[in-house]
Design an enzyme around this catalytic site. Structure first.
Site, PDB file in Angstrom:
ATOM      1  N   LYS A 199       8.039  -8.283  -7.573  1.00 34.07           N
ATOM      2  CA  LYS A 199       6.705  -8.546  -7.560  1.00 34.07           C
ATOM      3  C   LYS A 199       6.015  -8.735  -6.336  1.00 34.07           C
ATOM      4  O   LYS A 199       6.625  -8.983  -5.412  1.00 34.07           O
ATOM      5  CB  LYS A 199       6.512 -10.087  -8.229  1.00 34.07           C
ATOM      6  N   LYS A 235       6.891  -4.853  -2.416  1.00 30.66           N
ATOM      7  CA  LYS A 235       5.513  -4.399  -1.820  1.00 30.66           C
ATOM      8  C   LYS A 235       5.393  -2.682  -1.888  1.00 30.66           C
ATOM      9  O   LYS A 235       6.504  -1.996  -1.827  1.00 30.66           O
ATOM     10  CB  LYS A 235       5.341  -4.690  -0.437  1.00 30.66           C
ATOM     11  N   GLN A 291       7.160 -11.299   1.137  1.00 33.35           N
ATOM     12  CA  GLN A 291       7.014 -11.433  -0.401  1.00 33.35           C
ATOM     13  C   GLN A 291       8.127 -12.258  -1.205  1.00 33.35           C
ATOM     14  O   GLN A 291       7.782 -12.945  -2.189  1.00 33.35           O
ATOM     15  CB  GLN A 291       6.677 -10.020  -1.110  1.00 33.35           C
ATOM     16  N   THR A 326      -6.166 -16.027  -4.234  1.00 28.98           N
ATOM     17  CA  THR A 326      -5.719 -16.081  -2.916  1.00 28.98           C
ATOM     18  C   THR A 326      -6.285 -17.267  -2.001  1.00 28.98           C
ATOM     19  O   THR A 326      -5.918 -17.932  -1.428  1.00 28.98           O
ATOM     20  CB  THR A 326      -5.591 -14.790  -2.075  1.00 28.98           C
ATOM     21  N   SER A 333      -0.803 -14.415 -10.106  1.00 29.91           N
ATOM     22  CA  SER A 333      -0.147 -13.332 -10.966  1.00 29.91           C
ATOM     23  C   SER A 333       0.709 -13.776 -11.885  1.00 29.91           C
ATOM     24  O   SER A 333       1.088 -13.084 -12.970  1.00 29.91           O
ATOM     25  CB  SER A 333       0.207 -12.355  -9.703  1.00 29.91           C
ATOM     26  N   GLY A 387      -2.628  -6.040  -6.451  1.00 31.67           N
ATOM     27  CA  GLY A 387      -3.438  -5.444  -5.321  1.00 31.67           C
ATOM     28  C   GLY A 387      -3.140  -5.984  -4.033  1.00 31.67           C
ATOM     29  O   GLY A 387      -2.249  -7.041  -3.877  1.00 31.67           O
ATOM     30  N   ASP A 388      -3.677  -5.326  -2.962  1.00 33.91           N
ATOM     31  CA  ASP A 388      -3.574  -5.770  -1.750  1.00 33.91           C
ATOM     32  C   ASP A 388      -4.800  -5.065  -0.936  1.00 33.91           C
ATOM     33  O   ASP A 388      -5.806  -4.820  -1.591  1.00 33.91           O
ATOM     34  CB  ASP A 388      -2.334  -5.664  -1.222  1.00 33.91           C
ATOM     35  N   ASN A 408     -11.637  -9.563  -0.752  1.00 34.23           N
ATOM     36  CA  ASN A 408     -10.971 -10.452  -1.719  1.00 34.23           C
ATOM     37  C   ASN A 408     -11.024 -11.810  -0.951  1.00 34.23           C
ATOM     38  O   ASN A 408     -11.175 -12.727  -1.667  1.00 34.23           O
ATOM     39  CB  ASN A 408      -9.993  -9.864  -2.536  1.00 34.23           C
ATOM     40  N   LYS A 427       7.931 -15.845   0.123  1.00 36.93           N
ATOM     41  CA  LYS A 427       6.759 -16.393  -0.647  1.00 36.93           C
ATOM     42  C   LYS A 427       6.581 -16.579  -2.338  1.00 36.93           C
ATOM     43  O   LYS A 427       6.502 -17.576  -2.574  1.00 36.93           O
ATOM     44  CB  LYS A 427       5.472 -15.312  -0.455  1.00 36.93           C
TER      45      LYS A 427
HETATM   46  P1  NDP Z   1      -9.447  -6.274   1.097  1.00 33.27           P
HETATM   47  O1  NDP Z   1      -9.133  -4.733   1.080  1.00 33.27           O
HETATM   48  O2  NDP Z   1      -9.977  -6.897  -0.167  1.00 33.27           O
HETATM   49  O3  NDP Z   1      -9.975  -6.577   2.321  1.00 33.27           O
HETATM   50  C1  NDP Z   1      -9.641  -6.378   3.403  1.00 33.27           C
HETATM   51  C2  NDP Z   1     -10.606  -6.767   4.574  1.00 33.27           C
HETATM   52  O4  NDP Z   1      -9.817  -6.777   5.914  1.00 33.27           O
HETATM   53  C3  NDP Z   1     -11.709  -6.047   4.812  1.00 33.27           C
HETATM   54  O5  NDP Z   1     -13.022  -6.712   5.136  1.00 33.27           O
HETATM   55  C4  NDP Z   1     -11.238  -4.994   5.828  1.00 33.27           C
HETATM   56  O6  NDP Z   1     -12.081  -4.400   6.691  1.00 33.27           O
HETATM   57  C5  NDP Z   1     -10.496  -5.713   6.698  1.00 33.27           C
HETATM   58  N1  NDP Z   1      -9.277  -5.021   7.254  1.00 33.27           N
HETATM   59  C6  NDP Z   1      -8.250  -4.539   6.696  1.00 33.27           C
HETATM   60  N2  NDP Z   1      -7.481  -3.719   7.571  1.00 33.27           N
HETATM   61  C7  NDP Z   1      -8.141  -4.123   8.885  1.00 33.27           C
HETATM   62  C8  NDP Z   1      -7.728  -3.735  10.178  1.00 33.27           C
HETATM   63  N3  NDP Z   1      -6.636  -3.033  10.523  1.00 33.27           N
HETATM   64  N4  NDP Z   1      -8.495  -4.092  11.201  1.00 33.27           N
HETATM   65  C9  NDP Z   1      -9.612  -4.844  11.014  1.00 33.27           C
HETATM   66  N5  NDP Z   1      -9.952  -5.282   9.628  1.00 33.27           N
HETATM   67  C10 NDP Z   1      -9.201  -4.955   8.583  1.00 33.27           C
HETATM   68  O7  NDP Z   1      -8.033  -7.020   1.111  1.00 33.27           O
HETATM   69  P2  NDP Z   1      -7.534  -8.428   0.876  1.00 33.27           P
HETATM   70  O8  NDP Z   1      -8.792  -9.501   1.222  1.00 33.27           O
HETATM   71  O9  NDP Z   1      -7.047  -8.355  -0.478  1.00 33.27           O
HETATM   72  O10 NDP Z   1      -6.487  -8.606   1.859  1.00 33.27           O
HETATM   73  C11 NDP Z   1      -6.658  -9.262   3.107  1.00 33.27           C
HETATM   74  C12 NDP Z   1      -5.073  -9.942   3.405  1.00 33.27           C
HETATM   75  O11 NDP Z   1      -4.783 -10.770   2.851  1.00 33.27           O
HETATM   76  C13 NDP Z   1      -4.254  -8.752   3.620  1.00 33.27           C
HETATM   77  O12 NDP Z   1      -3.444  -9.218   4.985  1.00 33.27           O
HETATM   78  C14 NDP Z   1      -3.378  -8.970   2.529  1.00 33.27           C
HETATM   79  O13 NDP Z   1      -2.007  -8.460   2.615  1.00 33.27           O
HETATM   80  C15 NDP Z   1      -3.569 -10.343   2.347  1.00 33.27           C
HETATM   81  N6  NDP Z   1      -3.096 -10.840   0.978  1.00 33.27           N
HETATM   82  C16 NDP Z   1      -3.923 -10.564  -0.040  1.00 33.27           C
HETATM   83  C17 NDP Z   1      -3.812 -11.072  -1.369  1.00 33.27           C
HETATM   84  C18 NDP Z   1      -4.381 -10.862  -2.611  1.00 33.27           C
HETATM   85  O14 NDP Z   1      -4.163 -11.405  -3.618  1.00 33.27           O
HETATM   86  N7  NDP Z   1      -5.396  -9.642  -2.433  1.00 33.27           N
HETATM   87  C19 NDP Z   1      -2.574 -12.176  -1.377  1.00 33.27           C
HETATM   88  C20 NDP Z   1      -1.956 -12.650  -0.110  1.00 33.27           C
HETATM   89  C21 NDP Z   1      -2.459 -11.929   0.886  1.00 33.27           C
HETATM   90  P3  NDP Z   1     -12.636  -2.847   6.352  1.00 33.27           P
HETATM   91  O15 NDP Z   1     -13.362  -2.834   5.006  1.00 33.27           O
HETATM   92  O16 NDP Z   1     -13.340  -2.343   7.391  1.00 33.27           O
HETATM   93  O17 NDP Z   1     -11.230  -2.164   6.165  1.00 33.27           O
HETATM   94  O1  2IT Z   2       0.460 -10.444  -0.330  1.00 32.68           O
HETATM   95  C1  2IT Z   2       0.364 -10.898  -1.598  1.00 32.68           C
HETATM   96  O2  2IT Z   2       0.853 -11.898  -1.869  1.00 32.68           O
HETATM   97  C2  2IT Z   2      -0.242  -9.997  -2.411  1.00 32.68           C
HETATM   98  N1  2IT Z   2      -0.901  -8.979  -1.966  1.00 32.68           N
HETATM   99  C3  2IT Z   2      -0.336 -10.141  -3.951  1.00 32.68           C
HETATM  100  C4  2IT Z   2       0.538  -9.860  -4.844  1.00 32.68           C
HETATM  101  C5  2IT Z   2       0.849 -10.032  -6.044  1.00 32.68           C
HETATM  102  O3  2IT Z   2       1.857  -9.605  -6.850  1.00 32.68           O
HETATM  103  O4  2IT Z   2      -0.046 -10.594  -6.888  1.00 32.68           O
END
Ligand code: NDP
Ligand code: 2IT
Length: 445
Positions: free
Chosen positions: A90, A126, A111, A209, A378, A165-166, A240, A114
């Site tokens: 997952k 992943k 992961q 998240t 999830s 997603g991520d 997100n 976690k």
């Molecule tokens: P999104 O794609 O929705 O948003 C990512 C955000 O981070 C955007 O604002 C993006 O800017 C910015 N960003 C991404 N890469 C970079 C970079 N290299 N330098 C600067 N800014 C950057 O992703 P999420 O919100 O889902 O994910 C954000 C973080 O949270 C990640 O580390 C992810 O692994 C983690 N995460 C996500 C989960 C989920 O359920 N979605 C769960 C747990 C952790 P831009 O649009 O300009 O690229």
């Molecule tokens: O980093 C993370 O925990 C995620 N992007 C969510 C993973 C998931 O299976 O919901």
């Protein structure tokens, strides 16, 4: 003990050349787990840690697709299936030009621990691609997702591996991926999470998240008889995780004064209110615009190619990407009076930065604990899919809240002493024990 750590690390480096993020994630875990293993020799005899560092399976594949101009495009797709000892693989899919095998291995390794912390039965994985969704039409994103699934479908399934997603993968992409999986398999199953509400998705998964991260920080603050009320918070990212972190902080009476994207950050000293948050969601999720537009709309300052860690605040929520807070950033934050860090992103703080936070004895937890609410929800989506029913918003959020409290308790149990809770140690040991015991019980597989 130092020799044991060095031995493991030199093997990891030799076997995985050019993967610094993976070494960083492994090093942190090895440093916290080794003293524990010394006291519990069965883990040493069975070489559990050494086995956990080696993915069970890595899948790497070609993703060809046609752009709107009719030009052939080729990307690379991956799925790192790291550990299935306590449940089906997952973890999310990341679509970003920076994606490579080392980054996905670090994410898959995190992961595993976690998912173990969530209290739910999920293994760790992943995946993703170096595909850049920025500037692509919906049609191009669909073409890419379909081609990606044309290969990935062989390796996943509701009892085998359940992606989500991520970065760069949200509701739109999960929809295209799900549609293609269904077409290829002719099965309507819970093979992905983060699905739309009318086709098997769970309420609160989009929020989970960010909400979970805020709940976790609330628990940390309680250990010092503090609350979120009136706390000034700096957030990075605007996707997100960042959006729903802001939403929950607003509900709990805190003030959010920054957001960012890869172009820079916005400082909004008056705070992001509900109206501005709705604008932000529309800007990022519908129009897919840049954060600079928020600064123009609400007359605040935009700092190009800068990160928001210079601003004076009480709590930071790094919610963009790995290694976005370095040692200097951490020092500035401490100097400016920061008391807590809620990592929404995965490994957003460098090892040197973590040391600064811990030496200053502020409330610091690693992302694998504080951002686990997303994957936990999830897990709740998977449960609902298996039962073929949908729970109410209240029920899912209550479950999420209880899980975040349980994760906090596990961290305190394994990382606490009377003076300071080492959440890094706590999260790593608590996550490790469950997976390690399952691996020993299942034999050498
Ligand atoms: P999104 O794609 O929705 O948003 C990512 C955000 O981070 C955007 O604002 C993006 O800017 C910015 N960003 C991404 N890469 C970079 C970079 N290299 N330098 C600067 N800014 C950057 O992703 P999420 O919100 O889902 O994910 C954000 C973080 O949270 C990640 O580390 C992810 O692994 C983690 N995460 C996500 C989960 C989920 O359920 N979605 C769960 C747990 C952790 P831009 O649009 O300009 O690229
Ligand atoms: O980093 C993370 O925990 C995620 N992007 C969510 C993973 C998931 O299976 O919901």
């Amino acid at each position: 003990m130092i020799v044991e750590i060095q031995n493991i690390m030199s093997k990891v480096k030799a076997n995985n050349p050019g993967e610094p993020e993976f070494y960083q994630a492994v090093q942190e875990v090895v440093e916290s787990i080794t003293p524990f293993i010394e006291k519990n020799p069965k883990y040493k005899t069975h070489k559990v840690l050494e086995r956990m560092i080696e993915p069970e399976r890595v899948i790497m594949f070609r993703v060809p697709w046609l752009s709107d101009k009719g030009e052939v495009q080729i990307n690379r797709g991956y799925r790192v299936e790291m550990n299935s000892a306590i449940g089906p693989y997952k973890g999310g899919l990341r679509f970003h030009p920076s994606v490579n095998l080392g980054i996905l291995k670090f994410l898959a390794f995190e992961q595993v621990l976690k998912n173990s912390l969530t209290t739910l039965p999920m293994g760790g994985a992943k995946g993703g691609s170096d595909f850049d969704p920025k500037g692509k039409s919906d049609n191009e994103v669909m073409k890419f997702c379909q081609s990606f699934m044309n290969e990935l479908f062989r390796y996943i399934g509701p009892d085998t591996d359940v992606p989500a997603g991520d970065i760069g993968v949200g509701g739109r992409e999960i929809g295209f991926l799900y549609g293609q999986y269904k077409k290829l398999r002719n099965e309507f199953t819970g093979v992905l999470t983060g699905k739309g509400l009318s086709w098997g998705g769970s309420l609160i998964r989009p929020e989970a998240t960010g909400y979970g991260c805020v709940y976790f920080v609330q628990e940390m603050l309680k250990t010092r008889k503090e609350s979120l009320e009136d706390k000034v918070c700096c957030i990075s990212g605007s996707g997100n995780v960042a959006q729903y972190t802001v939403e929950k902080l607003l509900q709990l009476g805190a003030k959010c004064i920054s957001i960012s994207d890869s172009d820079g950050f916005v400082h909004d000293p008056y705070g992001i209110n509900h109206h501005k948050l709705e604008y932000l969601k529309e800007l990022k999720n519908v129009r897919r615009g840049r954060i600079k537009e928020y600064a123009q709309e609400f007359h605040c300052k935009f700092y190009e190619h800068k990160k928001p860690w210079d601003i004076k605040c009480d709590i930071v929520f790094p919610s963009a990407t790995q290694n976005e807070i370095n040692e200097n950033d951490a020092k500035k934050l401490i100097k400016n009076g920061c008391i807590a860090v809620g990592e929404g992103a995965n490994m957003p703080t460098t090892a040197e930065g973590v040391k600064v936070f811990q030496d200053a004895k502020i409330l610091y937890a690693p992302g694998k604990a504080s951002n686990a609410g997303g994957v936990a929800t999830s897990g709740l989506e998977m449960t609902q899919n298996s039962m073929r029913l949908s729970w109410s918003r209240e029920k899912v959020e209550k479950n999420l809240h209880e899980i975040m409290i349980a994760i906090h308790e596990q961290c305190v149990k394994h990382g606490g002493n009377k003076k300071y809770v080492d959440y890094v140690k706590g999260a790593n040991i608590a996550g490790f024990v469950k997976v390690a015991d399952a691996m020993i019980e299942q034999g050498l597989v």
